[in-house]
Structure formats: C-alpha cells, structure tokens
Scaffold this motif. Sequence first.
Motif, PDB file in Angstrom:
ATOM      1  N   LEU A 231       0.818  -1.204   0.000  1.00  0.00           N
ATOM      2  CA  LEU A 231       0.000   0.000   0.000  1.00  0.00           C
ATOM      3  C   LEU A 231       0.860   1.265   0.000  1.00  0.00           C
ATOM      4  CD1 LEU A 231      -2.754  -1.180   2.478  1.00  0.00           C
ATOM      5  CD2 LEU A 231      -3.114  -0.559   0.099  1.00  0.00           C
ATOM      6  N   CYS A 232       1.982   1.248   0.710  1.00  0.00           N
ATOM      7  CA  CYS A 232       2.880   2.411   0.712  1.00  0.00           C
ATOM      8  C   CYS A 232       3.523   2.619  -0.657  1.00  0.00           C
ATOM      9  CB  CYS A 232       3.955   2.241   1.789  1.00  0.00           C
ATOM     10  SG  CYS A 232       3.350   2.470   3.481  1.00  0.00           S
ATOM     11  N   PHE A 233       3.883   1.527  -1.317  1.00  0.00           N
ATOM     12  CA  PHE A 233       4.425   1.644  -2.675  1.00  0.00           C
ATOM     13  C   PHE A 233       3.389   2.264  -3.602  1.00  0.00           C
ATOM     14  CE2 PHE A 233       4.833  -0.062  -6.965  1.00  0.00           C
ATOM     15  CZ  PHE A 233       6.128   0.311  -7.291  1.00  0.00           C
ATOM     16  N   MET A 234       2.129   1.780  -3.493  1.00  0.00           N
ATOM     17  CA  MET A 234       1.061   2.328  -4.330  1.00  0.00           C
ATOM     18  C   MET A 234       0.823   3.802  -4.022  1.00  0.00           C
ATOM     19  SD  MET A 234       0.311  -0.150  -6.169  1.00  0.00           S
ATOM     20  CE  MET A 234       0.393  -1.931  -6.237  1.00  0.00           C
ATOM     21  N   SER A 235       0.919   4.153  -2.747  1.00  0.00           N
ATOM     22  CA  SER A 235       0.709   5.542  -2.348  1.00  0.00           C
ATOM     23  C   SER A 235       1.763   6.457  -2.958  1.00  0.00           C
ATOM     24  CB  SER A 235       0.748   5.644  -0.818  1.00  0.00           C
ATOM     25  OG  SER A 235       0.756   6.983  -0.397  1.00  0.00           O
ATOM     26  N   GLY A 236       3.037   6.056  -2.875  1.00  0.00           N
ATOM     27  CA  GLY A 236       4.095   6.851  -3.476  1.00  0.00           C
ATOM     28  C   GLY A 236       3.959   6.948  -4.979  1.00  0.00           C
ATOM     29  N   LEU A 237       3.553   5.854  -5.614  1.00  0.00           N
ATOM     30  CA  LEU A 237       3.374   5.837  -7.062  1.00  0.00           C
ATOM     31  C   LEU A 237       2.231   6.762  -7.471  1.00  0.00           C
ATOM     32  CD1 LEU A 237       4.284   4.377  -9.723  1.00  0.00           C
ATOM     33  CD2 LEU A 237       2.433   2.753  -9.282  1.00  0.00           C
ATOM     34  N   MET A 238       1.093   6.651  -6.757  1.00  0.00           N
ATOM     35  CA  MET A 238      -0.083   7.443  -7.102  1.00  0.00           C
ATOM     36  C   MET A 238       0.188   8.934  -6.967  1.00  0.00           C
ATOM     37  SD  MET A 238      -3.306   7.538  -7.938  1.00  0.00           S
ATOM     38  CE  MET A 238      -4.311   6.127  -7.482  1.00  0.00           C
ATOM     39  N   LEU A 239       0.955   9.310  -5.951  1.00  0.00           N
ATOM     40  CA  LEU A 239       1.225  10.728  -5.715  1.00  0.00           C
ATOM     41  C   LEU A 239       1.912  11.367  -6.911  1.00  0.00           C
ATOM     42  CD1 LEU A 239       0.973  12.866  -3.457  1.00  0.00           C
ATOM     43  CD2 LEU A 239       3.313  12.309  -2.809  1.00  0.00           C
ATOM     44  N   GLN A 240       2.670  10.579  -7.659  1.00  0.00           N
ATOM     45  CA  GLN A 240       3.424  11.129  -8.795  1.00  0.00           C
ATOM     46  C   GLN A 240       2.656  11.043 -10.107  1.00  0.00           C
ATOM     47  OE1 GLN A 240       6.148  12.676  -7.865  1.00  0.00           O
ATOM     48  NE2 GLN A 240       5.749  11.873  -5.818  1.00  0.00           N
ATOM     49  N   ILE A 241       1.828  10.017 -10.293  1.00  0.00           N
ATOM     50  CA  ILE A 241       1.217   9.819 -11.610  1.00  0.00           C
ATOM     51  C   ILE A 241      -0.208  10.347 -11.706  1.00  0.00           C
ATOM     52  CG2 ILE A 241       2.618   7.772 -12.007  1.00  0.00           C
ATOM     53  CD1 ILE A 241       0.188   6.050 -11.484  1.00  0.00           C
ATOM     54  N   SER A 242      -0.768  10.849 -10.579  1.00  0.00           N
ATOM     55  CA  SER A 242      -2.161  11.301 -10.622  1.00  0.00           C
ATOM     56  C   SER A 242      -2.283  12.782 -10.931  1.00  0.00           C
ATOM     57  CB  SER A 242      -2.840  11.016  -9.282  1.00  0.00           C
ATOM     58  OG  SER A 242      -2.240  11.782  -8.254  1.00  0.00           O
ATOM     59  N   GLY A 243      -1.194  13.426 -11.288  1.00  0.00           N
ATOM     60  CA  GLY A 243      -1.261  14.849 -11.590  1.00  0.00           C
ATOM     61  C   GLY A 243      -1.420  15.714 -10.372  1.00  0.00           C
ATOM     62  N   GLN A 244      -0.999  15.226  -9.223  1.00  0.00           N
ATOM     63  CA  GLN A 244      -1.185  15.972  -7.975  1.00  0.00           C
ATOM     64  C   GLN A 244      -0.502  17.333  -8.027  1.00  0.00           C
ATOM     65  OE1 GLN A 244       1.536  16.253  -5.478  1.00  0.00           O
ATOM     66  NE2 GLN A 244       0.295  17.571  -4.179  1.00  0.00           N
TER      67      GLN A 244
ATOM     68  N   LEU B 213       9.477   5.081  -0.948  1.00  0.00           N
ATOM     69  CA  LEU B 213      10.552   5.707  -1.714  1.00  0.00           C
ATOM     70  C   LEU B 213      10.618   5.128  -3.118  1.00  0.00           C
ATOM     71  CD1 LEU B 213      13.047   7.508  -1.958  1.00  0.00           C
ATOM     72  CD2 LEU B 213      14.385   5.686  -0.880  1.00  0.00           C
ATOM     73  N   ALA B 214      10.496   3.796  -3.231  1.00  0.00           N
ATOM     74  CA  ALA B 214      10.535   3.164  -4.549  1.00  0.00           C
ATOM     75  C   ALA B 214       9.355   3.611  -5.406  1.00  0.00           C
ATOM     76  CB  ALA B 214      10.527   1.637  -4.383  1.00  0.00           C
ATOM     77  N   GLY B 215       8.150   3.647  -4.810  1.00  0.00           N
ATOM     78  CA  GLY B 215       6.978   4.097  -5.561  1.00  0.00           C
ATOM     79  C   GLY B 215       7.108   5.535  -6.016  1.00  0.00           C
TER      80      GLY B 215
ATOM     81  N   ILE C 173       9.813   5.703  -8.927  1.00  0.00           N
ATOM     82  CA  ILE C 173       9.306   5.135 -10.189  1.00  0.00           C
ATOM     83  C   ILE C 173       8.230   6.029 -10.783  1.00  0.00           C
ATOM     84  CG2 ILE C 173       8.035   3.186 -11.174  1.00  0.00           C
ATOM     85  CD1 ILE C 173       9.477   1.385  -9.151  1.00  0.00           C
ATOM     86  N   GLY C 174       7.317   6.504  -9.935  1.00  0.00           N
ATOM     87  CA  GLY C 174       6.252   7.365 -10.437  1.00  0.00           C
ATOM     88  C   GLY C 174       6.777   8.681 -10.981  1.00  0.00           C
ATOM     89  N   PHE C 175       7.740   9.278 -10.291  1.00  0.00           N
ATOM     90  CA  PHE C 175       8.284  10.569 -10.738  1.00  0.00           C
ATOM     91  C   PHE C 175       9.014  10.427 -12.072  1.00  0.00           C
ATOM     92  CE2 PHE C 175      11.850  13.637 -10.731  1.00  0.00           C
ATOM     93  CZ  PHE C 175      11.104  14.812 -10.792  1.00  0.00           C
ATOM     94  N   LEU C 176       9.786   9.359 -12.218  1.00  0.00           N
ATOM     95  CA  LEU C 176      10.551   9.167 -13.451  1.00  0.00           C
ATOM     96  C   LEU C 176       9.663   8.874 -14.653  1.00  0.00           C
ATOM     97  CD1 LEU C 176      13.533   7.050 -12.066  1.00  0.00           C
ATOM     98  CD2 LEU C 176      13.552   9.474 -12.708  1.00  0.00           C
ATOM     99  N   ASN C 177       8.446   8.373 -14.414  1.00  0.00           N
ATOM    100  CA  ASN C 177       7.562   7.998 -15.525  1.00  0.00           C
ATOM    101  C   ASN C 177       6.309   8.863 -15.609  1.00  0.00           C
ATOM    102  OD1 ASN C 177       8.715   5.211 -16.613  1.00  0.00           O
ATOM    103  ND2 ASN C 177       8.852   5.147 -14.382  1.00  0.00           N
ATOM    104  N   ALA C 178       6.193   9.871 -14.739  1.00  0.00           N
ATOM    105  CA  ALA C 178       4.965  10.668 -14.704  1.00  0.00           C
ATOM    106  C   ALA C 178       4.701  11.382 -16.024  1.00  0.00           C
ATOM    107  CB  ALA C 178       5.032  11.674 -13.559  1.00  0.00           C
ATOM    108  N   GLU C 179       5.744  11.851 -16.681  1.00  0.00           N
ATOM    109  CA  GLU C 179       5.560  12.627 -17.907  1.00  0.00           C
ATOM    110  C   GLU C 179       5.049  11.773 -19.056  1.00  0.00           C
ATOM    111  OE1 GLU C 179       5.678  15.865 -18.084  1.00  0.00           O
ATOM    112  OE2 GLU C 179       6.184  15.922 -15.954  1.00  0.00           O
ATOM    113  N   THR C 180       5.237  10.480 -18.994  1.00  0.00           N
ATOM    114  CA  THR C 180       4.787   9.606 -20.097  1.00  0.00           C
ATOM    115  C   THR C 180       3.369   9.115 -19.902  1.00  0.00           C
ATOM    116  OG1 THR C 180       5.608   7.599 -19.004  1.00  0.00           O
ATOM    117  CG2 THR C 180       7.159   8.820 -20.382  1.00  0.00           C
TER     118      THR C 180
END
Length: 479
Positions: free
Chosen positions: A224-237, A348-350, A353-360
């Motif tokens: 859930l923490c990985f998903m949380s970190g990932l979502m924060l970067q890819i959801s346009g927050q 941290l991993a989420g 990963i999310g930050f590096l791929n958010a633009e795509t």
Amino acid sequence: MGYVADIAKSLRARDTVFFGGYALYLAFSYMTFHSATVLTSAGPLGYGIEVMFSIGAMGARIVVYLICALVVRRLPKTSNSITALMTIGVAMVGFLVAGMVFQFSSAVSVDMFAPWLLLAGVLLGAGDALITLLWARFSSTLTLRAVYLFVVLCNAVSLVFYFVVTLIPSSAALPVAALLFAFSALFAKKALDARPTVEPEYSGPVFSGAVKGLWHPVLGTVILCFMSGLMLQISGQHEIPLESFQQTSLFTSAIAVVCLILPALLIKKPFNVGRIYSVALPLSAAGFLLLPIIWNAAGGIVNAFAQLGAMVAGIILWCMIADSANDTKLPSTLLFGLALACTNAAQLAGTAIGFLNAETLKQGDLVLTTVALVSVYLLLMAALLLFKDKRLASDDDEPAAQLTPEEALASRCDEIAADHQFTPRETEIFKLLAQGYTMPVISEKLFVSENTVKSHVKSIYQKLGIHVRSELIDLVNRP
C-alpha cells in the motif's frame, strides 16, 4: 463503552495533554512531508525540487530506522530527556537550513539552493524517524485497544491542527512546523515518564515468533505504501492548487478516522485490529480504478483514496507492532525500526518510479489504464495474503459446527475473556492455563519469555479476582 470511561478515569489531565503530543507530531508530518504546506513558504520551487526534498527525507528515515534497530541492544540505555533533546537538535538544524534556503531561493539559482534543500530534507527526515521511535516506545506501553484509541484519536486531533495551519499565512508555515515538532518531542518525553518503566528483553526465539506474527501485515502495508508513493506522482497531484489538495485530504481523512474509531467504541469484546485492513484495501483499489477516468479531478480525490489506504494500513500496523512489543517485551525500537524501514523503502521506490515515468502517463492513456489494473491486482494479492493469515481473520467467519470438547472449552474461555475484557494475548494464555499447561510450556508455545507469561497470568488473576490455578479451572468448568 465502560472501558473507555475506565481509561479516561485512570489518566490525569496533565498526562492526557502530554499523550496528545502525538497529534502535534502528526500535524507536523502532514505539513512537511504529506503536502507542500511548509515548502510553499519559499514560493514556487518547482515540483522536481519538492520530490527531491521528499526523497531525501525518506532515505534518511530508512537509514536512521535501520541503524537504531541494529544498535539498540548494544548501546547503553539513554534517558528520555537526552533522547528528546537529541531529536529536537537534529530537526532544528534541518529547520534552520530550510529557512536559509527559503530566504535566498528567490535570489539564487536552483543549482545553488537545491543541495541545501536536499540536506534540509535529510535532517528533517532523520528527526522525523527519531521522534517516531520515541512515540513508538510510548505506544508499546499500552494495551492493544488503548493504543488503537490513542493513535486514532490523535489522528483526529491532528486534522484539527492541520486545518488551523491551512488558515495561517504561508510564510508562517515553517516556524509553526518547528514549534509543533519541538513540543511533540517534549511531550513524548513527559508521556514516557508518566508510564511504568519496562526493561526490554531480547531472545532469538521470541524475536523469530514476533517476526512470524508481523510479516504478513508488514508486507500488506509495504504494498500500500508503494502504491501511495506511485499514485502521488502519476495522478497529476502537482497540477492541483495546494488549497484544493488540503481540503480534499482533510475531508477524506476525517471520514476515514470516523470509520476507524467506531469499532473501538462500539465493540465490547476484544476486537481483531487486523481485520480493519478490509477498509484500507478497497480505498486504495478505488483510487487506482478511478485513475484513468477522473485523473486529478475534485482536488485530487483519486490520489486521496490511495493515500488513505496507506494511512489506514499504517495505523493498523503501528498498533500491531506496539501490541507485539508490549506482549513480548522485545525492544520497541527493534520491531518498529525494521518494519518502518520496509514501509519507507516501499514508498521511496513508488515515489521514484512514479516521478521518473509521470511525464509519459496522461489521462485516458492505455499505459495508465494498465498501471491501474496491475495496481488493483497487487492489492488483491495483498488482500488474499492478509486474510489467509488466521491471526488477521475474524472469529465470526468460522462456519458453525458441532463443537468438540476442546472447542467447547475454548468457547467458554472466550466468553469469560470477553466478560472481563482480556487482551488478545491474555485470552490466549488463559486458554492454555485452562488446558493445564505450565508457564514454561506456555512460554515455548507462544515464543515469549517466561517473565512475560507470569506478567499476563498476574493480570488474568486480578481481573478474575482469583489467586490460584484451581480457582481458574473451577471458573471455566462452572456451568
């Protein structure tokens, strides 16, 4: 709800204020790490700089947690005062560095102040880890229901503090966060002083038993923490105005806290806190299912779902670790340090990963839909893993059947335990006592020290108003 009144009566007003210092820490954490409230003091820094600050803080937390967990048995015990002052000192240096960066950020280039802001993130992350371990030590002195109420109520109070913070000028956010942190550390020291001193005991078999009991919820929370970190970067927050993000977070967090506090207030019998994972998992799954459809609409409601899932899971895991430390008398720093290092590493991993791929990833994009579906699949796997563990399953889920003599004895013990408000561990030991097991055997069966068993047996006898084993057997066999 008589047990709530009993807890309230046993506390002095001054102690209650000190215990509420955990709410101050949570408000500081919301301001500094879970939103950009503190960073807005410097004006627009750029989203990449904010992520760098967060990554520095998470990395520092992981290092501090691991170091503390590894050296806790080798270092001499330090006083609560020294620990609190050291915690405040580390954080205050971080606040000073951040204040310096904010002061000159408009006059110098990003290349010049970025390393200093990263240093501020590292120092504040280290201070955050130290104060977390202070409150973990305090939580480990409470029973399961008490620590659950403590954590959930402090989360509710922290939302009030956070709401007040949203009303103050952005330039005051940094000093307010520093004050919240300092007072929380001092209150943690006072709260620890108000609790009975318990000398931690370490043994390999007891530690192995604790790890065996905790690894399922730790793994579920890691996902859930990985998903949380990932979502924060890819959801346009980062495209959402701060005020909208704050309002959405406050509203959704308040609803989650209300849902969490009801079981502790309404359920009289010893409740299985692990079952509340059934709240966390659907929240995160809903966020990822909505991600390709509404993106960052409604102030980031999609992101809020994922964050809430991680928050609920974190609260449950905190309570389970505190209960395990209280029960086994293992050093709380050891158990909390290892578990929180894992959850922070996952976040941290989420985030990375999310930050590096958010633009795509864009709204409606096929890749985004794939990310959402894979995420829901992982959450489903977490659910299957968690609820396959019988220790996290509800007793009400068992099918009705003809009871054997052993099951009838266990049922009778459960009734007595519920009537006298035994803790889950007291109930477990009570059943073994009723079956005739000796304290050394119970110690081996439950992977706890014999002193721990004796302490629980003493509490059981006091609650039952008896003095010897024969009276316990008579009570169990009485119609």
